[in-house]
Design an enzyme around this catalytic site. Structure first.
Site, PDB file in Angstrom:
ATOM      1  N   HIS A  60       0.862  -1.188   0.000  1.00 49.51           N
ATOM      2  CA  HIS A  60       0.000   0.000   0.000  1.00 49.51           C
ATOM      3  C   HIS A  60       0.900   1.240   0.000  1.00 49.51           C
ATOM      4  CE1 HIS A  60       1.017  -0.517   4.191  1.00 49.51           C
ATOM      5  NE2 HIS A  60       0.489   0.641   4.513  1.00 49.51           N
ATOM      6  N   HIS A  62       1.294   3.930   2.018  1.00 47.57           N
ATOM      7  CA  HIS A  62       1.803   4.697   3.160  1.00 47.57           C
ATOM      8  C   HIS A  62       3.315   4.839   3.014  1.00 47.57           C
ATOM      9  CE1 HIS A  62      -1.896   3.953   5.940  1.00 47.57           C
ATOM     10  NE2 HIS A  62      -1.975   5.110   5.314  1.00 47.57           N
ATOM     11  N   ASP A  64       5.910   4.729   4.830  1.00 49.74           N
ATOM     12  CA  ASP A  64       6.902   3.782   5.375  1.00 49.74           C
ATOM     13  C   ASP A  64       7.130   2.587   4.449  1.00 49.74           C
ATOM     14  OD1 ASP A  64       4.244   3.214   6.227  1.00 49.74           O
ATOM     15  OD2 ASP A  64       4.941   1.879   7.822  1.00 49.74           O
ATOM     16  N   HIS A  65       6.220   2.364   3.477  1.00 49.41           N
ATOM     17  CA  HIS A  65       6.331   1.192   2.598  1.00 49.41           C
ATOM     18  C   HIS A  65       6.861   1.502   1.197  1.00 49.41           C
ATOM     19  CE1 HIS A  65       4.105  -1.562   5.341  1.00 49.41           C
ATOM     20  NE2 HIS A  65       3.812  -0.389   5.854  1.00 49.41           N
ATOM     21  N   HIS A 137      -6.833  -2.498   5.534  1.00 54.57           N
ATOM     22  CA  HIS A 137      -6.047  -1.432   6.170  1.00 54.57           C
ATOM     23  C   HIS A 137      -6.848  -0.135   6.061  1.00 54.57           C
ATOM     24  CE1 HIS A 137      -2.506   0.242   7.866  1.00 54.57           C
ATOM     25  NE2 HIS A 137      -1.978   0.752   6.779  1.00 54.57           N
ATOM     26  N   ASP A 207       0.271  -4.240   5.733  1.00 50.14           N
ATOM     27  CA  ASP A 207      -0.434  -3.707   6.904  1.00 50.14           C
ATOM     28  C   ASP A 207      -1.907  -4.099   6.799  1.00 50.14           C
ATOM     29  OD1 ASP A 207       1.978  -2.501   7.330  1.00 50.14           O
ATOM     30  OD2 ASP A 207       1.203  -0.450   7.457  1.00 50.14           O
ATOM     31  N   HIS A 265       6.932  -5.469  10.997  1.00 49.44           N
ATOM     32  CA  HIS A 265       6.219  -4.190  11.130  1.00 49.44           C
ATOM     33  C   HIS A 265       5.975  -3.907  12.613  1.00 49.44           C
ATOM     34  CE1 HIS A 265       3.161  -1.016  10.334  1.00 49.44           C
ATOM     35  NE2 HIS A 265       3.767  -0.917   9.178  1.00 49.44           N
TER      36      HIS A 265
HETATM   37 ZN   LIG Z   1       3.205   0.531   7.716  1.00 48.62          ZN
HETATM   38 ZN   LIG Z   2       0.055   1.453   6.496  1.00 52.39          ZN
END
Ligand SMILES: [Zn+2]
Ligand SMILES: [Zn+2]
Length: 304
Positions: A60, A62, A64-65, A137, A207, A265
């Protein structure tokens, strides 16, 4: 088949954990699942070759990914990569990549195939089937389930000799599915080969809250990598933010009849990862669960 945990933090990195990035190495080719900031440096510090990365699967969008994707692609370009690269992810991946590379100077020197995947889409990668699974998510998100095709059954050399087949090229014919003739009698492969054996398999949740579609798609996989952002004491926060606790991840693995669960995670708020391991192991046993640390790796062996 090896799984390397390059980044095991959730949300923000910590001194001990880099942002999400899990690598699957098979036949010399590497597939990345998510690519947070710092992933290229983690790759350099791992035994994997950055240039062996042929596919990046994004769960996805976000930050951080995905924040590690542009830097990794640019370094591959500076290293004069020739091989094409795939970057697949949920809806919006094509648009995201267009934004990142709208400046022509930044465009890689090799072909990048970018694709938006919908839940239920599948594709072949290096002979494996990759299935994208819709997960649960706070924004559109996918998990991934990879399965190798079945392998041929075990060859019963004793049975073949008993049927008068001499060791040598005729053995190879039978092993390759070709019938042979011995003194006027046909010996078929089915007489000397056992039933097909299943290949290896792997799943990655990204996530998500505990998700039925992911459980069903992951049934019986050899290794499941599931997010475990929180411990039991934050179960409400997990639900609100679209995440899972370690115990919930273990329940997912148990329902999917998965033998090995790796938790990743991990929120930087978790001081002691052993808490997660303990809570998950109450559901599926201590032997079946590992909390990943950066640079951990695991082999997935053939099941039989
Ligand atoms: Zn994440
Ligand atoms: Zn996320």
């Amino acid at each position: 088949m090896e799984v390397h945990f390059l980044g095991t933090a959730g949300g923000v990195p910590s001194p001990a954990r880099s942002l999400p990035c899990t690598a699957l190495k098979r036949n010399g080719s590497v597939m990345l699942f998510d690519c947070g900031e710092g992933s290229q440096r983690q790759l350099m510090m791992s035994p994997l070759s950055m240039m062996a990365v042929d596919c990046i699967l994004i769960s996805h969008h976000h930050g951080d990914h995905v924040t590690g994707v542009p830097g990794l692609l640019q370094t591959m370009s500076l290293f004069s990569r020739q091989r094409p690269l795939r970057v697949f992810g949920p809806t919006g991946t094509v648009a995201m990549m267009d934004r990142r590379f709208s400046n022509h100077d930044a465009e890689p020197c090799y072909k990048v195939e970018v694709r938006d995947l919908a839940p239920g889409d599948s594709f072949e990668s290096d002979g494996m089937t990759v299935l994208a699974v819709g997960t649960d998510h706070s924004i559109p998100s996918l998990g991934y389930v990879l399965r190798e095709p079945p392998r041929s059954g075990r060859f019963d050399a004793e049975a073949a000799r008993g049927l008068g087949v001499a060791e040598g090229p005729l053995f190879s014919d039978l092993q390759n599915g070709v019938a042979v003739e011995i003194e006027g009698r046909v010996v078929s492969p089915e007489e000397v080969m056992g039933p097909p054996r299943r290949g290896r398999s792997f799943s990655y949740s990204g996530d998500t809250r505990p998700c039925v579609a992911f459980i069903e798609a992951s049934r019986g996989v050899d290794l499941m990598v599931h997010e475990a952002t929180f411990a039991d004491d934050s179960i409400d926060r997990a639900a609100e933010s679209g995440h899972s606790t370690a115990r919930q991840a273990a329940e997912v693995a148990k329902q999917a009849e998965v033998s090995t669960l790796v938790l990743t995670h991990i929120s930087p708020r978790i001081d002691d990862a052993l808490t997660l391991e303990r809570e998950a192991s109450e559901v599926i046993g201590t032997r079946n669960v590992v909390v990943a640390q950066d640079f951990d790796s695991l082999r997935i062996e053939y099941p039989e």
